[in-house]
Design a protein around this motif. Structure first.
Motif, short mmCIF file in Angstrom:
data_model
loop_
_atom_site.label_atom_id
_atom_site.label_comp_id
_atom_site.label_asym_id
_atom_site.label_seq_id
_atom_site.Cartn_x
_atom_site.Cartn_y
_atom_site.Cartn_z
N ASN A 213 0.79 -1.22 -0.05
CA ASN A 213 0.07 -0.12 0.02
C ASN A 213 0.78 1.16 0.11
N TYR A 214 1.16 1.86 -1.28
CA TYR A 214 1.90 3.11 -1.07
C TYR A 214 1.13 4.56 -1.59
N HIS A 215 1.79 5.36 -1.16
CA HIS A 215 1.13 6.81 -1.54
C HIS A 215 1.94 7.45 -2.71
N ASP A 216 1.39 8.40 -3.37
CA ASP A 216 1.77 9.30 -4.27
C ASP A 216 2.73 10.40 -3.81
N GLN B 280 4.72 9.17 -12.69
CA GLN B 280 5.32 8.58 -11.58
C GLN B 280 5.32 7.07 -11.72
N VAL C 65 6.10 3.48 -10.15
CA VAL C 65 6.69 2.86 -8.77
C VAL C 65 7.04 1.31 -9.11
N SER D 277 2.99 0.82 -10.87
CA SER D 277 2.47 1.89 -10.72
C SER D 277 1.17 2.15 -10.91
N SER E 158 -1.31 0.61 -9.68
CA SER E 158 -2.10 0.34 -8.46
C SER E 158 -1.47 0.60 -6.91
N ASN E 159 -2.10 1.39 -6.52
CA ASN E 159 -1.42 1.76 -5.03
C ASN E 159 -1.51 0.75 -4.04
N SER E 160 -2.37 -0.28 -4.37
CA SER E 160 -2.48 -1.36 -3.30
C SER E 160 -2.37 -2.46 -4.13
N TYR F 215 10.70 5.10 -6.26
CA TYR F 215 9.68 6.02 -7.30
C TYR F 215 10.59 6.75 -7.98
N ASN G 128 4.13 4.17 4.00
CA ASN G 128 3.84 3.25 2.92
C ASN G 128 4.07 1.79 3.77
#
Length: 144
Positions: free
Chosen positions: A64-67, A75, A77, A96, A98-100, A119, A136
């Motif tokens: 689960n990451y944040h931008d 961006q 990832v 990149s 999907s944030n999770s 990143y 994260n």
């Protein structure tokens, strides 16, 4: 008498083989780093030294990451695996889109290695600072 001993030994071996596999989970949280220029990057390692030392194998990795909030144009990832005692990425995947999520892409690798979130930003304003209140999360499921 010998015939009775052999079936008991085989039964004991079957029971002990099924009790050897234990499972565990490691949840690691951390923030990010400043990115100083367009096409620059920041890598954050996630390693848990409480995972048993030998014989651990990854069964699933979740994230689960944040931008970043610098108004970037693009961006990228990546989630990478580094073998224990190494500073080099061994196996990577682009996450990149999907944030999770969770994957079995790293299954079978030694759980004492490190997972690294990298990143890479293009465009926007710089320095791209990380909000240190934002964390994260990488979760590693493993057997041993």
């Amino acid at each position: 008498m010998k015939k009775a001993i052999l079936p008991l030994c085989l039964a004991a071996a079957a029971v002990s083989g099924s009790t050897l596999a234990a499972t565990g989970q490691s949840v690691i949280e951390r923030g990010g780093y400043t990115i100083y220029f367009s096409t620059g990057y920041a890598s954050m390692g996630y390693r848990d030294l409480k995972i048993p030392r030998s014989g651990t194998k990854i069964t699933k990795v979740s994230w689960n990451y944040h931008d970043y909030t610098n108004g970037y144009d693009n961006q990228k990832v990546e989630l990478c695996y580094r073998r224990q005692y190494s500073n080099y990425d061994f196996k990577c995947m682009d996450i990149s889109s999907s944030n999770s999520g969770s994957v079995d892409y790293f299954d079978g690798l030694e759980a004492r290695g490190a997972l690294v979130l990298t990143y890479t930003l293009e465009g926007g304003s710089y320095h791209a600072y990380w909000d240190y209140d934002v964390k994260n999360t990488i979760t590693i499921d493993y057997t041993y």
